[in-house]
Design a protein around this motif. Structure first.
Motif, PDB file in Angstrom:
ATOM      1  N   PRO A 105      28.907  36.624 -35.925  1.00 22.29           N
ATOM      2  CA  PRO A 105      29.849  36.643 -35.061  1.00 22.29           C
ATOM      3  C   PRO A 105      29.306  36.477 -33.472  1.00 22.29           C
ATOM      4  O   PRO A 105      30.105  36.248 -32.653  1.00 22.29           O
ATOM      5  CB  PRO A 105      30.448  38.100 -35.165  1.00 22.29           C
ATOM      6  CG  PRO A 105      29.923  38.449 -36.528  1.00 22.29           C
ATOM      7  CD  PRO A 105      28.672  37.600 -37.052  1.00 22.29           C
ATOM      8  N   MET A 106      27.975  37.096 -33.359  1.00 17.87           N
ATOM      9  CA  MET A 106      27.760  36.842 -31.918  1.00 17.87           C
ATOM     10  C   MET A 106      26.549  35.972 -31.790  1.00 17.87           C
ATOM     11  O   MET A 106      25.541  36.437 -32.842  1.00 17.87           O
ATOM     12  CB  MET A 106      27.455  38.247 -31.101  1.00 17.87           C
ATOM     13  CG  MET A 106      28.786  39.001 -30.963  1.00 17.87           C
ATOM     14  SD  MET A 106      28.631  40.679 -30.446  1.00 17.87           S
ATOM     15  CE  MET A 106      28.459  41.393 -32.223  1.00 17.87           C
ATOM     16  N   PRO A 107      25.931  35.489 -30.748  1.00 20.17           N
ATOM     17  CA  PRO A 107      24.657  34.864 -30.591  1.00 20.17           C
ATOM     18  C   PRO A 107      23.521  35.916 -30.438  1.00 20.17           C
ATOM     19  O   PRO A 107      24.044  37.069 -30.073  1.00 20.17           O
ATOM     20  CB  PRO A 107      24.624  33.967 -29.329  1.00 20.17           C
ATOM     21  CG  PRO A 107      25.921  34.664 -28.491  1.00 20.17           C
ATOM     22  CD  PRO A 107      26.656  35.239 -29.541  1.00 20.17           C
ATOM     23  N   PRO A 108      22.159  35.575 -30.558  1.00 20.67           N
ATOM     24  CA  PRO A 108      21.325  36.410 -30.567  1.00 20.67           C
ATOM     25  C   PRO A 108      21.180  36.978 -28.962  1.00 20.67           C
ATOM     26  O   PRO A 108      21.334  36.179 -27.971  1.00 20.67           O
ATOM     27  CB  PRO A 108      19.892  35.679 -30.640  1.00 20.67           C
ATOM     28  CG  PRO A 108      20.280  34.509 -31.410  1.00 20.67           C
ATOM     29  CD  PRO A 108      21.821  34.377 -31.139  1.00 20.67           C
ATOM     30  N   GLY A 109      20.788  38.274 -28.767  1.00 19.55           N
ATOM     31  CA  GLY A 109      20.601  38.816 -27.418  1.00 19.55           C
ATOM     32  C   GLY A 109      19.492  38.466 -26.871  1.00 19.55           C
ATOM     33  O   GLY A 109      18.688  37.444 -27.455  1.00 19.55           O
ATOM     34  N   PRO A 110      19.084  38.847 -25.439  1.00 20.10           N
ATOM     35  CA  PRO A 110      17.736  38.255 -24.983  1.00 20.10           C
ATOM     36  C   PRO A 110      16.465  38.736 -25.711  1.00 20.10           C
ATOM     37  O   PRO A 110      16.508  39.915 -26.353  1.00 20.10           O
ATOM     38  CB  PRO A 110      17.865  39.115 -23.566  1.00 20.10           C
ATOM     39  CG  PRO A 110      18.979  39.876 -23.579  1.00 20.10           C
ATOM     40  CD  PRO A 110      19.943  39.899 -24.661  1.00 20.10           C
ATOM     41  N   PRO A 111      15.663  38.049 -25.821  1.00 13.95           N
ATOM     42  CA  PRO A 111      14.222  38.470 -26.707  1.00 13.95           C
ATOM     43  C   PRO A 111      13.528  39.265 -25.904  1.00 13.95           C
ATOM     44  O   PRO A 111      13.692  39.348 -24.622  1.00 13.95           O
ATOM     45  CB  PRO A 111      13.634  36.886 -26.755  1.00 13.95           C
ATOM     46  CG  PRO A 111      14.036  36.130 -25.600  1.00 13.95           C
ATOM     47  CD  PRO A 111      15.488  36.561 -25.263  1.00 13.95           C
ATOM     48  N   GLN A 112      12.656  39.916 -26.708  1.00 16.38           N
ATOM     49  CA  GLN A 112      11.901  40.896 -26.221  1.00 16.38           C
ATOM     50  C   GLN A 112      10.468  40.391 -25.973  1.00 16.38           C
ATOM     51  O   GLN A 112       9.910  39.750 -26.836  1.00 16.38           O
ATOM     52  CB  GLN A 112      11.910  42.318 -27.018  1.00 16.38           C
ATOM     53  CG  GLN A 112      11.350  43.404 -26.547  1.00 16.38           C
ATOM     54  CD  GLN A 112      11.985  44.683 -27.543  1.00 16.38           C
ATOM     55  OE1 GLN A 112      13.004  44.731 -27.763  1.00 16.38           O
ATOM     56  NE2 GLN A 112      10.955  45.651 -27.953  1.00 16.38           N
ATOM     57  N   TYR A 113       9.761  40.644 -24.919  1.00 15.18           N
ATOM     58  CA  TYR A 113       8.507  40.137 -24.525  1.00 15.18           C
ATOM     59  C   TYR A 113       7.335  40.234 -25.595  1.00 15.18           C
ATOM     60  O   TYR A 113       6.564  39.209 -26.190  1.00 15.18           O
ATOM     61  CB  TYR A 113       7.834  40.470 -23.157  1.00 15.18           C
ATOM     62  CG  TYR A 113       6.702  39.863 -22.782  1.00 15.18           C
ATOM     63  CD1 TYR A 113       6.696  38.430 -22.540  1.00 15.18           C
ATOM     64  CD2 TYR A 113       5.356  40.627 -22.390  1.00 15.18           C
ATOM     65  CE1 TYR A 113       5.597  37.781 -22.081  1.00 15.18           C
ATOM     66  CE2 TYR A 113       4.235  39.943 -22.153  1.00 15.18           C
ATOM     67  CZ  TYR A 113       4.554  38.522 -22.039  1.00 15.18           C
ATOM     68  OH  TYR A 113       3.285  37.838 -21.483  1.00 15.18           O
ATOM     69  N   SER A 114       7.372  41.486 -26.237  1.00 13.95           N
ATOM     70  CA  SER A 114       6.298  41.875 -27.425  1.00 13.95           C
ATOM     71  C   SER A 114       6.748  41.130 -28.508  1.00 13.95           C
ATOM     72  O   SER A 114       5.919  40.869 -29.350  1.00 13.95           O
ATOM     73  CB  SER A 114       6.333  43.248 -27.570  1.00 13.95           C
ATOM     74  OG  SER A 114       7.563  43.671 -27.999  1.00 13.95           O
ATOM     75  N   SER A 115       8.092  40.828 -28.798  1.00 11.78           N
ATOM     76  CA  SER A 115       8.361  40.181 -29.957  1.00 11.78           C
ATOM     77  C   SER A 115       8.066  38.725 -29.888  1.00 11.78           C
ATOM     78  O   SER A 115       7.529  37.847 -30.714  1.00 11.78           O
ATOM     79  CB  SER A 115       9.844  40.227 -30.026  1.00 11.78           C
ATOM     80  OG  SER A 115      10.377  41.576 -30.370  1.00 11.78           O
ATOM     81  N   LEU A 116       8.088  38.107 -28.696  1.00 14.95           N
ATOM     82  CA  LEU A 116       7.747  36.817 -28.361  1.00 14.95           C
ATOM     83  C   LEU A 116       6.436  36.655 -28.465  1.00 14.95           C
ATOM     84  O   LEU A 116       6.059  35.553 -28.967  1.00 14.95           O
ATOM     85  CB  LEU A 116       8.419  36.267 -26.834  1.00 14.95           C
ATOM     86  CG  LEU A 116       9.853  36.209 -26.732  1.00 14.95           C
ATOM     87  CD1 LEU A 116      10.144  35.871 -25.257  1.00 14.95           C
ATOM     88  CD2 LEU A 116      10.298  35.172 -27.718  1.00 14.95           C
ATOM     89  N   GLY A 145      12.289  39.932 -21.342  1.00 12.27           N
ATOM     90  CA  GLY A 145      11.781  39.068 -21.916  1.00 12.27           C
ATOM     91  C   GLY A 145      10.577  38.420 -21.130  1.00 12.27           C
ATOM     92  O   GLY A 145       9.972  37.598 -21.947  1.00 12.27           O
ATOM     93  N   GLU A 146      10.332  38.730 -19.862  1.00 15.30           N
ATOM     94  CA  GLU A 146       9.228  37.973 -19.308  1.00 15.30           C
ATOM     95  C   GLU A 146       8.155  38.872 -19.137  1.00 15.30           C
ATOM     96  O   GLU A 146       8.233  40.109 -19.035  1.00 15.30           O
ATOM     97  CB  GLU A 146       9.787  37.366 -17.916  1.00 15.30           C
ATOM     98  CG  GLU A 146      10.882  36.256 -18.139  1.00 15.30           C
ATOM     99  CD  GLU A 146      11.660  35.836 -17.031  1.00 15.30           C
ATOM    100  OE1 GLU A 146      10.930  36.256 -15.885  1.00 15.30           O
ATOM    101  OE2 GLU A 146      12.470  35.160 -16.956  1.00 15.30           O
TER     102      GLU A 146
END
Lengths: 617, 254
Positions: A173-184, B218-219
């Motif tokens: 139903p909704m797109p992903p929210g902002p990614p988290q730096y540690s997860s990236l 995210g940054e």
């Protein structure tokens, strides 16, 4: 007169069942042992007293049961005479249940989970079975729950292995929210190893949905009640149940299901003032969580000629990896605990896994979904220095300036993140819940006694995947890393503690056609009492290798629909709310997602929340 | 942005122990605090013992000259936090769980955390018992510290305070845990005065209703290397045991 249903527990399973039954015209009463931290539960955004307060949530058990008042006991096996007494996998016991402070990650189980025996075969020393339905059977219920509680994610970013085992026909139903730096950063390490990280589907709003605001990523997510209702959990179905006429009674502890022959006749409970009552019902829904529902069934003397109640209890077999970074801060305290995951380790065909299994005398091994990122909060960090690091580095004076220097450097919080693998746990008859013979709760009722040890499968899978978790952290650029079991038993002595944890509790009243090997039938109803439906994770037949709540709710929805359809003459109330009226079809545009009609009463507060979130960015 | 530059400064100060800096008024506040508001559980002497003992555990500039510029338990008024806990039931509702959904520190128009959530009778029975136990532990623990320090712990030398504290057994650990809580919890519980605990660790604390922006989540905040001194090396060398301890805490849900 409408049929009367008493629902025991207001968590994800109980609320989903209550919604279906109330909307089908049943006279529904929901009895919740815990308290109600909400006002105006028919609003999409009830007023709450949850907050960003580590002391309240993590030290003073605001959401969780007080384990001094309501302990459990634990032993690794039946020969242990001196069991542990205290917190054994407690999950919240308030209105909203475990979904009050869940991490809201909502992957689906895989096709092989539902047909484990047929598709992967038996395992010595375990009792692997099939569920009474397949992935294809439950898939439409998954779709419906994902719309109901509002799941963000993108099926096009899910890896092939996930879609192969859990095919999707609808976008989330909704797109992903902002990614988290540690997860990236962790995802980058995963990619270097050839793994396929992806944004994790989670029941947290990434945009305004169903009258509730988008998440503002406050960072107090897993293990904290949500102050904004961007993460709604069980309150979504509970609201619909109440709008359809259900009654909710908090602070009400059910201690007995009354029964006569093969039928339940009602329940007996203690109210908030300590007074005892008996209330009759045509249908009883048991949804107090896998451990407490079993405890209640046993306290009620539910007929159990084959000694099946409480057996085949599952705890996911958690493995954690931790990484320290000296070059920069990971600030993993901002966000939604974690935003990405890797699914490769849940695949029994992962390269090398079959060979490693064979070398250890197993037909296969399976780890589980690996969550990427996340950290601990300051008091938790400080307690690690106080209790573990300072005694090692300064035994004569384990306090003072070095403690403060450690807190400033923050190697174990701000320059740090973790990974967590949710490993599959195989069914064993000896892993079980029964009543403790000596320990009682503050109300005077016997507490649940948990007997649990891992199967060789879990330990072998963990042994196989720990080096890969470490490798991932190194590939992500960690200056130091360690991967350790979060679970423990005498059979695995290097583990973290002596008591299993992780808060994923499943099994104990598994579904099946044969009363000799199951407690509930193909629709979650007790073989022994045909009008008692079990609607929590105790009906699970396998544990799966993913977070259980979405599957719990989808199963509760399926089983409650069957009950509503099979029980006579539901009365349709004037305030009946249908799925179609309230919830959008999958994949519709944001403008139609606001959930028209029913949100009016709460529009004011919701709008205020949204405005605040926006203007202060 | 002023927020960022202060953060940078605190980080710089954290890595340079010889930078002598003390926020204006901190000493005066620390010295004036005891007289300003009477304690509810402790008498003046008991409060003095706890103030001095927790200041040995989390020292500030007055307790360890190398901590110049870095407030500690004394400046955070940790003794007040412990007094509020031990006297929680002198208030109605008892001061156990601060309310929500937010304070006025991160964009909220009102500090809802100033109020406390009433306990149910079931919760109250357990908390009364727990706090009664802590009260006994504190009375006895303070008396034992005094006795071991020759009659007056607060007046003993720093070395004597440390050795007495180190030998205080379970009470030492309870006191340290409570000092940590008082240093790092939301200030509505009586400690973390002027947010000195959070500033010390470059942490913003409660973030609702503002939350964080996509960029903040995210940054990278930019390179910020930590000096690999002996303490950093110790943590890295002991990461295995730290990992087990962190995992053990998490298995209970953190």
């Amino acid at each position: 007169m409408a049929a009367k249903a008493i629902v025991i527990g207001s968590g994800p399973g109980g609320s989903t069942s209550a919604m279906v039954l109330a909307e089908a015209g049943f006279d529904v009463v929901i009895l919740e042992k815990g308290r109600n931290y909400f006002r105006d539960l028919t609003s999409p955004t009830p007023k709450t007293v949850f907050s960003n307060d580590e002391l309240k949530s993590n030290v003073r058990a605001f959401e969780d049961p007080d384990t001094d008042a309501e302990p459990r006991t634990y032993r690794a096996d039946a020969s242990e005479t001196n069991p542990f007494v205290g917190n054994v996998n407690h999950i919240p016991a308030t209105v909203g249940g475990g979904a009050v402070h869940w991490d809201a990650k909502t992957p689906r189980l895989w096709d092989i989970d539902f047909k484990k025996l047929s598709m992967l075969g038996p395992v010595d020393g375990a009792d692997v079975r099939d569920w009474p339905f397949s992935y294809a059977d439950i898939a439409p219920y998954y779709d419906e729950i994902e719309r109901l509680i509002g799941v963000q994610g993108d099926i096009h970013q899910l890896p092939d292995v996930t879609l192969q085992h859990a095919p999707r026909t609808h976008q989330l139903p909704m797109p992903p929210g902002p990614p988290q730096y540690s997860s990236l950063i962790a995802a980058q390490g995963a990619r270097l190893l050839g793994l396929q990280p992806a944004p994790t589907p989670m029941a947290i709003n990434s945009e305004r949905y169903d009258g509730r605001p988008a998440c503002n990523n406050c960072g107090f997510c897993s293990h904290y009640g949500c102050p904004t209702h961007a993460r709604i959990g069980a309150l979504a179905p509970l609201r619909r149940a109440l709008l359809a006429g259900a009654t909710l009674k908090p602070n009400t502890f059910v201690y007995k299901i009354e029964h006569n022959g093969s039928r339940a006749t009602g329940v007996s409970y203690v109210d908030s003032t300590g007074k005892r009552h008996t209330e009759s019902a045509d249908v009883v829904v048991l949804a107090a969580n896998a451990i407490e529902s079993i405890r209640l069934a046993l306290m009620s003397g539910v007929p159990d000629p084959n000694h099946q109640i409480g057996r085949y209890l599952f705890f996911h077999w958690f493995t954690a990896g931790f990484a320290v970074f000296l070059r920069e801060r990971m600030h993993a305290y901002r966000g939604r605990s974690t935003t990405h995951h890797v699914d490769d380790f849940a695949n029994p065909d992962f390269p090398g896994a079959k060979e490693f299994a064979a070398a250890n005398g197993l037909p296969y091994i399976r780890g589980g979904v690996l969550e990427l990122g996340g950290t601990q909060d300051p008091i938790a960090e400080a307690l690690i220095y106080q209790g573990t690091i300072m005694p090692v580095i300064s035994s004569n004076r384990p306090f003072g300036r070095p403690f403060k220097q450690l807190m400033r450097a923050s190697l174990l919080r701000d320059r740090f993140f973790g990974l967590e693998m949710i490993g599959e746990d195989l069914a064993q008859a000896t892993n079980m819940v029964d009543l403790d013979t000596s320990v009682k709760d503050a109300r005077g009722f016997p507490v649940a006694r948990i007997t649990y040890s891992p199967h060789k499968h879990e330990i072998t899978a963990q042994t196989f995947y720990i080096p890969l978790i470490t490798a991932l952290l190194k590939a992500a650029g960690a200056d130091a890393s360690a991967a350790v079991p979060e679970m423990s038993s005498d059979r695995f002595p290097i583990a973290a503690g002596n008591v299993p944890g992780g808060a994923h509790i499943m099994g104990g009243m598994r579904m099946g056609a044969d009363p000799k090997t199951s407690v509930t039938d193909a629709h979650g109803r007790l073989h022994a009492l045909s009008n008692v439906m079990v609607s929590d994770a105790s009906v699970f037949v396998t544990s799966g290798a993913h977070n259980p709540t979405l599957t719990l709710m989808a199963t509760a929805l399926r089983n409650a629909r069957a009950l509503a359809g099979s029980t006579s003459r539901p009365r349709v109330l004037g305030r009946k709310v249908t799925q179609d009226e309230e919830l959008p079809a999958t994949g519709v545009s944001a403008s139609t997602r606001a959930g028209a009609g029913l949100v009016a009463t709460a529009a004011g507060l919701a709008a205020t929340l949204k405005r605040k979130a926006r203007t202060s960015d | 942005m002023p927020e960022l530059s202060r953060r940078r400064f605190i980080q710089a100060a954290a890595l340079s122990p010889l930078v002598a800096f003390l926020p204006r008024g901190t000493i005066a506040q620390a010295l004036a605090a005891p007289a300003a508001q009477p304690f509810e559980f402790f008498n003046a002497h008991q409060a003095g013992v706890i103030r001095e003992a927790t200041a040995r555990m989390i020292p500030g500039p007055l307790d360890d000259p190398l901590e110049a510029g870095h407030p500690g338990a004394r400046e955070a008024n940790v003794v007040r936090y412990i007094d509020v806990l031990l006297a929680a039931f002198s208030h109605d509702p008892p001061r156990i769980h601060a309310s929500g959904p937010w304070s006025d520190r991160s964009g909220g128009d009102e500090d809802y955390m100033e109020n406390f959530v009433p306990l149910t009778p079931f919760q109250e029975a357990t908390w009364r018992k727990r706090i009664a136990g802590l009260q006994v532990m504190y009375r006895n623990g303070i008396a034992a510290l005094d006795a071991a320090a020759g009659g007056d712990y607060a007046g003993a030398s720093a070395g004597k305070k440390d050795s007495t504290l180190n030998d205080a057994g379970d009470f030492r650990d309870v006191l340290f845990v409570h000092a940590i809580e008082g240093f790092l919890s939301v200030p509505e519980y009586g400690g973390n005065q002027d947010l000195v605990g959070w500033k010390e660790i470059s942490w913003k604390g409660d973030s609702q209703p503002r939350g964080y922006t996509a960029a903040e989540i995210g940054e990278s905040d930019g390179l910020d290397p930590v000096v690999p001194d002996v303490l950093v090396a110790s943590v890295m060398a002991n990461l295995d045991i730290a990992a087990l301890a962190i995992a053990a805490r998490r298995r209970g849900g953190r």
